[in-house]
Design an enzyme around this catalytic site. Structure first.
Site, short mmCIF file in Angstrom:
data_model
loop_
_atom_site.label_atom_id
_atom_site.label_comp_id
_atom_site.label_asym_id
_atom_site.label_seq_id
_atom_site.Cartn_x
_atom_site.Cartn_y
_atom_site.Cartn_z
N LYS A 40 0.94 -1.09 -0.01
CA LYS A 40 -0.05 0.06 0.08
C LYS A 40 0.71 0.94 0.10
O LYS A 40 -0.01 2.42 -0.55
CB LYS A 40 -0.83 0.00 1.17
CG LYS A 40 -1.77 -1.29 1.69
CD LYS A 40 -2.53 -0.77 2.42
CE LYS A 40 -3.46 -2.32 2.94
NZ LYS A 40 -2.83 -3.47 3.72
N ASP A 100 14.10 -0.64 2.25
CA ASP A 100 14.70 -0.84 3.59
C ASP A 100 16.31 -2.21 3.42
O ASP A 100 17.05 -1.45 3.24
CB ASP A 100 13.92 -1.30 4.21
CG ASP A 100 13.91 -1.09 5.86
OD1 ASP A 100 14.81 -1.45 6.69
OD2 ASP A 100 12.59 -1.19 6.56
#
Ligand code: PRP
Length: 173
Positions: A40, A100
Protein backbone atom coordinates in the site's frame (compact mmCIF):
# COMPACT_ATOMS: atom_id res chain seq x y z
CA UNK A 1 5.40 4.07 20.30
CA UNK A 2 4.26 7.51 19.19
CA UNK A 3 4.88 9.85 16.28
CA UNK A 4 7.89 12.07 16.99
CA UNK A 5 9.61 14.88 15.14
CA UNK A 6 9.34 15.59 11.43
CA UNK A 7 12.28 14.10 9.52
CA UNK A 8 11.34 15.26 6.00
CA UNK A 9 8.83 18.09 5.58
CA UNK A 10 5.97 18.26 3.11
CA UNK A 11 7.83 20.98 1.17
CA UNK A 12 11.01 18.89 0.97
CA UNK A 13 9.04 15.88 -0.28
CA UNK A 14 7.17 17.87 -2.90
CA UNK A 15 10.32 19.52 -4.20
CA UNK A 16 12.12 16.15 -4.43
CA UNK A 17 9.14 14.70 -6.33
CA UNK A 18 9.20 17.67 -8.72
CA UNK A 19 12.87 16.96 -9.50
CA UNK A 20 12.28 13.22 -9.85
CA UNK A 21 9.28 13.88 -12.12
CA UNK A 22 11.31 16.21 -14.33
CA UNK A 23 14.12 13.64 -14.64
CA UNK A 24 11.64 10.86 -15.46
CA UNK A 25 9.90 13.07 -18.05
CA UNK A 26 13.26 13.72 -19.75
CA UNK A 27 14.37 10.08 -19.66
CA UNK A 28 11.10 8.64 -21.00
CA UNK A 29 10.46 11.22 -23.71
CA UNK A 30 8.90 9.42 -26.69
CA UNK A 31 8.62 6.13 -24.76
CA UNK A 32 5.59 4.24 -23.63
CA UNK A 33 5.82 4.39 -19.81
CA UNK A 34 4.03 2.18 -17.30
CA UNK A 35 4.22 3.19 -13.64
CA UNK A 36 3.88 0.27 -11.24
CA UNK A 37 3.04 1.27 -7.67
CA UNK A 38 3.76 -1.17 -4.86
CA UNK A 39 0.81 -1.05 -2.47
CA UNK A 40 0.00 0.00 0.00
CA UNK A 41 2.82 2.38 0.89
CA UNK A 42 3.48 3.78 -2.59
CA UNK A 43 0.00 5.22 -3.22
CA UNK A 44 0.97 8.67 -1.97
CA UNK A 45 4.28 8.89 -3.88
CA UNK A 46 2.58 7.53 -6.98
CA UNK A 47 -0.13 10.21 -6.92
CA UNK A 48 2.20 13.16 -6.32
CA UNK A 49 5.09 11.95 -8.47
CA UNK A 50 2.75 11.25 -11.40
CA UNK A 51 1.52 14.85 -11.27
CA UNK A 52 5.11 15.92 -11.98
CA UNK A 53 5.50 13.63 -15.00
CA UNK A 54 4.72 15.32 -18.30
CA UNK A 55 5.04 12.36 -20.73
CA UNK A 56 2.02 10.06 -21.33
CA UNK A 57 1.91 7.41 -18.64
CA UNK A 58 -0.20 4.41 -17.67
CA UNK A 59 -0.71 3.10 -14.15
CA UNK A 60 -0.77 -0.34 -12.61
CA UNK A 61 -0.39 -1.60 -9.07
CA UNK A 62 0.97 -4.63 -7.29
CA UNK A 63 0.29 -5.53 -3.71
CA UNK A 64 2.91 -7.46 -1.84
CA UNK A 65 3.24 -8.37 1.77
CA UNK A 66 6.25 -9.41 3.77
CA UNK A 67 5.62 -11.83 6.58
CA UNK A 68 6.86 -10.85 10.01
CA UNK A 69 6.86 -8.18 12.70
CA UNK A 70 5.62 -4.62 12.28
CA UNK A 71 8.96 -2.81 12.06
CA UNK A 72 11.15 -5.55 10.57
CA UNK A 73 11.31 -7.01 7.10
CA UNK A 74 11.46 -10.78 7.10
CA UNK A 75 12.51 -11.22 3.48
CA UNK A 76 9.65 -13.49 2.53
CA UNK A 77 7.44 -11.75 -0.02
CA UNK A 78 3.93 -12.74 -1.03
CA UNK A 79 2.23 -11.31 -4.12
CA UNK A 80 -1.29 -10.37 -3.00
CA UNK A 81 -2.22 -8.60 -6.23
CA UNK A 82 -0.39 -9.01 -9.52
CA UNK A 83 -0.31 -6.56 -12.43
CA UNK A 84 -3.42 -6.24 -14.60
CA UNK A 85 -1.21 -5.37 -17.58
CA UNK A 86 1.14 -7.47 -19.73
CA UNK A 87 4.57 -5.77 -19.58
CA UNK A 88 6.44 -7.50 -22.40
CA UNK A 89 8.13 -4.80 -24.48
CA UNK A 90 6.96 -2.00 -22.16
CA UNK A 91 9.04 0.54 -20.27
CA UNK A 92 8.25 -0.20 -16.62
CA UNK A 93 9.08 2.07 -13.69
CA UNK A 94 8.44 0.63 -10.24
CA UNK A 95 7.43 3.23 -7.65
CA UNK A 96 8.24 2.60 -3.99
CA UNK A 97 7.83 4.68 -0.86
CA UNK A 98 10.83 3.13 0.87
CA UNK A 99 13.61 0.65 0.23
CA UNK A 100 14.65 -0.87 3.51
CA UNK A 101 16.46 -4.22 3.28
CA UNK A 102 15.84 -4.25 -0.48
CA UNK A 103 14.33 -7.72 -0.28
CA UNK A 104 10.87 -6.73 -1.52
CA UNK A 105 12.26 -5.01 -4.60
CA UNK A 106 14.82 -7.64 -5.36
CA UNK A 107 12.00 -10.20 -5.41
CA UNK A 108 9.77 -7.94 -7.52
CA UNK A 109 12.52 -7.12 -10.00
CA UNK A 110 13.28 -10.79 -10.44
CA UNK A 111 9.64 -11.73 -11.03
CA UNK A 112 9.02 -8.85 -13.46
CA UNK A 113 12.25 -9.30 -15.46
CA UNK A 114 11.17 -12.73 -16.69
CA UNK A 115 8.16 -11.06 -18.34
CA UNK A 116 10.61 -9.31 -20.71
CA UNK A 117 9.85 -5.59 -20.29
CA UNK A 118 11.76 -3.25 -22.65
CA UNK A 119 13.21 -1.64 -19.51
CA UNK A 120 12.71 -2.01 -15.77
CA UNK A 121 13.76 0.79 -13.41
CA UNK A 122 13.00 1.87 -9.86
CA UNK A 123 11.97 5.19 -8.31
CA UNK A 124 11.84 5.41 -4.51
CA UNK A 125 11.12 8.37 -2.27
CA UNK A 126 13.21 7.00 0.59
CA UNK A 127 16.14 4.67 0.75
CA UNK A 128 17.66 3.37 3.97
CA UNK A 129 21.37 3.28 3.33
CA UNK A 130 22.71 1.49 6.41
CA UNK A 131 20.78 -1.72 6.34
CA UNK A 132 20.28 -2.56 2.70
CA UNK A 133 20.97 -6.26 2.49
CA UNK A 134 20.44 -6.65 -1.24
CA UNK A 135 22.07 -4.10 -3.54
CA UNK A 136 19.40 -2.50 -5.73
CA UNK A 137 20.05 -0.18 -8.62
CA UNK A 138 17.66 2.74 -8.00
CA UNK A 139 17.39 5.20 -10.89
CA UNK A 140 15.45 7.91 -9.03
CA UNK A 141 15.78 8.48 -5.28
CA UNK A 142 14.26 11.25 -3.19
CA UNK A 143 16.12 10.95 0.11
CA UNK A 144 18.65 8.66 1.72
CA UNK A 145 17.96 8.08 5.41
CA UNK A 146 19.49 6.11 8.27
CA UNK A 147 18.05 3.09 10.03
CA UNK A 148 15.42 5.04 12.04
CA UNK A 149 11.81 3.87 11.91
CA UNK A 150 9.75 6.39 9.96
CA UNK A 151 6.05 6.89 9.28
CA UNK A 152 3.90 9.15 7.15
CA UNK A 153 3.49 9.85 3.46
CA UNK A 154 2.32 6.28 2.80
CA UNK A 155 4.39 4.62 5.52
CA UNK A 156 2.54 3.08 8.44
CA UNK A 157 3.00 1.90 11.97
CA UNK A 158 0.40 -0.81 12.72
CA UNK A 159 -1.67 0.47 9.81
CA UNK A 160 -1.73 4.10 10.97
CA UNK A 161 -0.15 7.44 9.96
CA UNK A 162 0.02 6.79 6.19
CA UNK A 163 -1.94 10.02 5.66
CA UNK A 164 0.67 12.37 7.16
CA UNK A 165 1.88 14.82 4.49
CA UNK A 166 5.45 14.56 5.84
CA UNK A 167 7.78 11.80 7.04
CA UNK A 168 8.17 11.62 10.82
CA UNK A 169 10.19 9.53 13.27
CA UNK A 170 8.52 7.06 15.61
CA UNK A 171 9.69 7.26 19.20
CA UNK A 172 9.11 5.50 22.51
CA UNK A 173 6.22 6.84 24.65
C1 PRP B 1 7.28 -1.52 2.83
C2 PRP B 1 7.60 -0.66 1.63
C3 PRP B 1 8.33 -1.58 0.72
C4 PRP B 1 9.01 -2.55 1.67
C5 PRP B 1 10.45 -2.17 1.77
O1 PRP B 1 6.08 -2.20 2.58
O2 PRP B 1 6.45 -0.11 1.04
O3 PRP B 1 7.45 -2.26 -0.15
O4 PRP B 1 8.39 -2.40 2.95
O5 PRP B 1 11.12 -3.03 2.63
P1 PRP B 1 12.36 -3.94 2.18
O6 PRP B 1 13.23 -3.13 1.31
O7 PRP B 1 13.02 -4.28 3.50
O8 PRP B 1 11.81 -5.15 1.51
P2 PRP B 1 5.31 -3.06 3.69
O9 PRP B 1 5.72 -4.49 3.58
O10 PRP B 1 5.47 -2.40 5.03
O11 PRP B 1 3.81 -2.97 3.18
P3 PRP B 1 2.86 -1.66 3.01
O12 PRP B 1 3.44 -0.83 1.91
O13 PRP B 1 1.53 -2.23 2.65
O14 PRP B 1 2.87 -0.94 4.33
Amino acid sequence: MKVGEVLISEEQIQSALAEMGAAISRDYEGKDLLLVGVLKGAFMVMADLARNITVPVEFDFMAVSSYGAATQTSGVVRILKDLDTEIEGRHVLIIEDIIDSGLTLSYLLKSLKVRKPASLEVAALLRKVDIQRVPIDVSYTGFEIGSEFVVGYGLDYAGLYRNLPHVALMEEE
